[in-house]
Enzyme design. Structure first.
Site, PDB file in Angstrom:
ATOM      1  N   SER A 131       0.012  18.561 -26.371  1.00 19.01           N
ATOM      2  CA  SER A 131      -1.088  19.059 -27.200  1.00 19.01           C
ATOM      3  C   SER A 131      -2.409  19.052 -26.437  1.00 19.01           C
ATOM      4  O   SER A 131      -2.539  19.713 -25.425  1.00 19.01           O
ATOM      5  CB  SER A 131      -1.166  18.247 -28.489  1.00 19.01           C
ATOM      6  OG  SER A 131      -2.023  18.862 -29.407  1.00 19.01           O
ATOM      7  N   ASP A 134      -1.938  23.645 -27.292  1.00 22.43           N
ATOM      8  CA  ASP A 134      -0.640  24.081 -27.835  1.00 22.43           C
ATOM      9  C   ASP A 134      -0.813  24.872 -29.125  1.00 22.43           C
ATOM     10  O   ASP A 134       0.162  25.151 -29.827  1.00 22.43           O
ATOM     11  CB  ASP A 134       0.326  22.901 -28.023  1.00 22.43           C
ATOM     12  CG  ASP A 134      -0.125  21.927 -29.108  1.00 22.43           C
ATOM     13  OD1 ASP A 134      -1.353  21.780 -29.299  1.00 22.43           O
ATOM     14  OD2 ASP A 134       0.729  21.307 -29.764  1.00 22.43           O
ATOM     15  N   ARG A 174      -3.953  23.346 -33.452  1.00 27.79           N
ATOM     16  CA  ARG A 174      -5.216  22.966 -34.091  1.00 27.79           C
ATOM     17  C   ARG A 174      -6.236  24.085 -33.912  1.00 27.79           C
ATOM     18  O   ARG A 174      -6.113  24.918 -33.024  1.00 27.79           O
ATOM     19  CB  ARG A 174      -5.794  21.706 -33.452  1.00 27.79           C
ATOM     20  CG  ARG A 174      -5.058  20.440 -33.805  1.00 27.79           C
ATOM     21  CD  ARG A 174      -5.798  19.271 -33.156  1.00 27.79           C
ATOM     22  NE  ARG A 174      -5.427  17.998 -33.755  1.00 27.79           N
ATOM     23  CZ  ARG A 174      -4.409  17.256 -33.337  1.00 27.79           C
ATOM     24  NH1 ARG A 174      -3.684  17.671 -32.311  1.00 27.79           N
ATOM     25  NH2 ARG A 174      -4.132  16.120 -33.928  1.00 27.79           N
ATOM     26  N   THR A 198      -1.555   9.460 -43.024  1.00 26.83           N
ATOM     27  CA  THR A 198      -2.139  10.251 -41.947  1.00 26.83           C
ATOM     28  C   THR A 198      -1.067  10.947 -41.131  1.00 26.83           C
ATOM     29  O   THR A 198      -0.083  10.330 -40.747  1.00 26.83           O
ATOM     30  CB  THR A 198      -2.910   9.309 -40.996  1.00 26.83           C
ATOM     31  OG1 THR A 198      -3.709   8.450 -41.805  1.00 26.83           O
ATOM     32  CG2 THR A 198      -3.803  10.084 -40.067  1.00 26.83           C
ATOM     33  N   LYS A 200       0.958  21.733 -38.844  1.00 24.04           N
ATOM     34  CA  LYS A 200      -0.318  22.410 -38.617  1.00 24.04           C
ATOM     35  C   LYS A 200      -0.097  23.623 -37.705  1.00 24.04           C
ATOM     36  O   LYS A 200       0.756  23.585 -36.828  1.00 24.04           O
ATOM     37  CB  LYS A 200      -1.360  21.455 -38.053  1.00 24.04           C
ATOM     38  CG  LYS A 200      -0.935  20.672 -36.826  1.00 24.04           C
ATOM     39  CD  LYS A 200      -1.994  19.643 -36.499  1.00 24.04           C
ATOM     40  CE  LYS A 200      -1.630  18.809 -35.285  1.00 24.04           C
ATOM     41  NZ  LYS A 200      -0.568  17.822 -35.537  1.00 24.04           N
TER      42      LYS A 200
END
Length: 615
Positions: A168, A327, A330, A403, A441
């Site tokens: 990421s 990646d 986000r 989370t 996400k």
């Protein structure tokens, strides 16, 4: 194993264990660079480095693996990828009787580490080889993809599992191995424990493990790139509500993929929505594992990562900047204000905008209010409660989860299987699930949906900032502030949290923080929640990570927690005001004072020698 792994160098038992590990490494590793490096460390008798490389195996958790690339069992490299995949393969065989009919999907980002010869594509090919030698079909993407394409493919092709090789937005030397279950969401416990155990039982490479050339002509190898590319963007089109507005908009966009995988996928998403393509930041649009133009390839770090984007936007008169992490799962969004300043929206602010937009667009299409009872939005417990406020007023359901998207993805799947409609989920770490065909996400869908939102608002002469303010006026101001301290010592972190649990005497949590009175405490490490009649927390608890939430008498909420992937103690704070004309500046001042009190009394950075976040 764990006890030996943490023995001090030179302690009895330590040397024999290191000797065993290094001897096995020399027998098993066939990557010339990591093998040579191991031989060199042994020849030099470099105990400290040997301990770092061979002292303890990377831990396989619910997020899979994430570590630096390099030599030894503590690092990401060809051999540890083979060992991990062998364990994962055996575990899947136990769990799915039809694994050989259904198969798995594997993809990768563009990371590479020349000193150890490791790179994401090679790791993906070795993983594919492991499955194919066992007669299991593999859908291996031929080129880089965004992370969300893996969970999408799992659901679309009804596969048993998915693997994404990515770290990421971590520093360039890192890589990772992220795992999805057959429901299209990230794994949760106890799968991580089961996979870990299976890895330990399958450490020796299988006979053909190193021969990745054998997959080339294999009838079990499939390349899903073309068909998935087509179907993903077809599915995405269903979330386009204003194609004619998009086609004619005067608004200009700049997009950066921060040297990652996002560029061509965001271009395709814009095309799917009828937009002209966004201007791409030329220095950052092509994948580059060195990430040469940024200190950290993480758009969450704000303006530093966006410097080149702002320059291009100023030059091309673009008003909106869209930034994906490497990646592309986000998204950060920035908007040029009338003052000429750039405003970077926080994850919570963009969550408010996207949640409002998806609900507004849904309402336009669904005049029947009885459908509200099956409508859901989710966010994580450290994210803003703005969706709760919107849900209360509008009459749909809001739920919070622990989370991380593994919780939201799994919960969304449960709800969808019960016939519910999950419209949106988000977390403050700039992660958004706008389309439930990806149960994780997705920065590609979020980018183009944000662009449509901005274009639609522009037809009403409104900016994103103005709309955000309107949301707060209608549903109540939600002011948030989050940061972290860096601490590399697990012992210190434990001490800090134990101090909070025994604040004034044994087993007493604090009753105040400076001048602020505490009205409620939830501790998800121990499972305590004083707002529940039986004092037991409703959300799942985890003894392996620290997390305490304080509710304050002034409407403030603050959570302190440890990070699963970084040496940080993070905090998240929010002040929620009821709807009406509150004074946001006054609320900000109040929240800043609350945060200062938390830093001073609860973190005690001097006492625990914590490093603050570098500005």
């Amino acid at each position: 194993m764990a006890a030996a792994a943490t023995a001090a160098p030179g302690a009895p038992g330590m040397d024999t264990r290191l000797d065993q590990e290094t001897a096995r490494w020399l027998r098993w590793d066939r990557n010339p660079l990591t093998l040579e490096s191991a031989k060199q460390l042994i020849a030099d008798g470099n105990k400290e480095e040997l301990q770092k490389c061979f002292g303890a195996r990377m831990e396989f958790g619910t997020a899979g693996l994430r570590a630096a690339m390099g030599t030894g069992i503590s690092y990401m490299n060809d051999l540890t990828i083979i060992q991990t995949t062998q364990g994962f393969c055996r575990y899947l065989e136990k769990q799915f009787s039809d694994l050989k009919q259904r198969g798995v999907v594997i993809s990768f980002d563009a990371r590479a580490h020349p000193p150890s010869g490791g790179n994401s594509k090679r790791f993906a090919r070795l993983a594919a080889t492991t499955f194919i030698t066992q007669g299991i079909p593999v859908y291996l993407f031929s080129g880089i993809t965004p992370t969300p394409f893996v969970p999408y493919t799992v659901l679309h092709l009804k596969l048993c599992a998915g693997i994404m090789i990515t770290a990421s937005h971590n520093p360039k030397q890192d890589n990772g191995y992220k795992v999805y279950w057959d429901n299209g969401a990230q794994i949760t416990s106890p799968h991580d424990k089961g996979i870990s155990q299976a890895i330990e039982e399958n450490l020796e490479p299988w006979p053909q493990a190193w021969d990745d050339s054998l997959i080339n002509g294999s009838p079990l190898l499939h390349d899903p790139s073309a068909s998935i590319n087509k179907s993903y963007f077809e599915d995405l089109k269903k979330y386009c509500f204003h194609r004619s507005v998009n086609r004619e908009t005067k608004l200009k966009f700049v997009h950066t993929s921060v040297h990652g995988v996002g560029h061509e996928f965001v271009q395709s998403a814009f095309k799917a929505f009828g937009f002209a393509p966004p201007e791409a930041v030329p220095e950052q649009k092509d994948p580059d594992p060195e990430f040469p133009t940024v200190k950290y390839p993480n758009p969450e770090e704000g303006k530093g990562v966006l410097t080149l984007s702002f320059a291009l936007a100023d030059k091309t008169k673009a008003k909106i900047v869209l930034a994906n992490d490497p990646d592309a799962d986000r998204l950060a969004v920035a908007e040029k204000q009338d003052s000429g300043e750039w405003r970077v929206f926080s994850g919570n602010e963009l969550g408010a905008l996207l949640g409002w937009w998806l609900f507004t667009s849904w309402k336009e299409k669904n005049q029947d209010h009885s459908a509200l009872k099956d409508l859901y939005m989710l966010s994580s417990t450290v994210s803003s409660k703005i969706l709760r406020a919107i849900a209360l007023k509008e009459g749909f359901h809001f739920e919070e989860t622990l989370t991380g998207f593994k919780w939201m993805g799994n919960r969304a799947k449960q709800l969808i299987d019960q016939g519910k409609n999950v419209l949106f989920a988000f977390e403050e770490a700039i992660g958004y699930m706008c389309c439930p065909f990806v149960l994780d996400k997705d920065g590609v869908s979020a980018a183009v949906i944000s662009a449509e939102l901005a274009s639609f608002l522009a037809t009403k002469n409104l900016s994103l900032s103005q709309q955000l303010k309107a949301i707060y006026v209608e549903y109540g101001y939600h002011i948030t502030k989050a940061s972290y301290f860096i601490c590399h010592d697990q012992g210190t972190i434990k001490k800090l949290f134990e101090n909070l649990r025994n604040y004034d005497g044994k087993n007493n949590y604090p009753k105040t923080c400076g001048r602020f009175e505490i009205s409620g405490i939830r501790d998800l490490t121990t499972g305590y929640d004083d707002s529940q009649p039986d004092k037991k927390a409703v959300l799942p608890t985890s003894k392996s990570s620290q997390m305490i939430t304080f509710t304050f008498a002034n409407g403030g909420v603050a959570t302190m927690r440890t990070s699963g992937t970084e040496p940080k103690i993070k905090y998240y704070s929010e002040l929620c005001a009821p709807p009406g004309n509150s004074d946001p500046e006054q609320l900000k001042k109040e929240l800043n004072e609350l945060v200062s009190a938390i830093e001073e009394h609860f973190f005690q950075p001097q006492k625990y020698n914590l490093q603050p976040k570098a500005e």
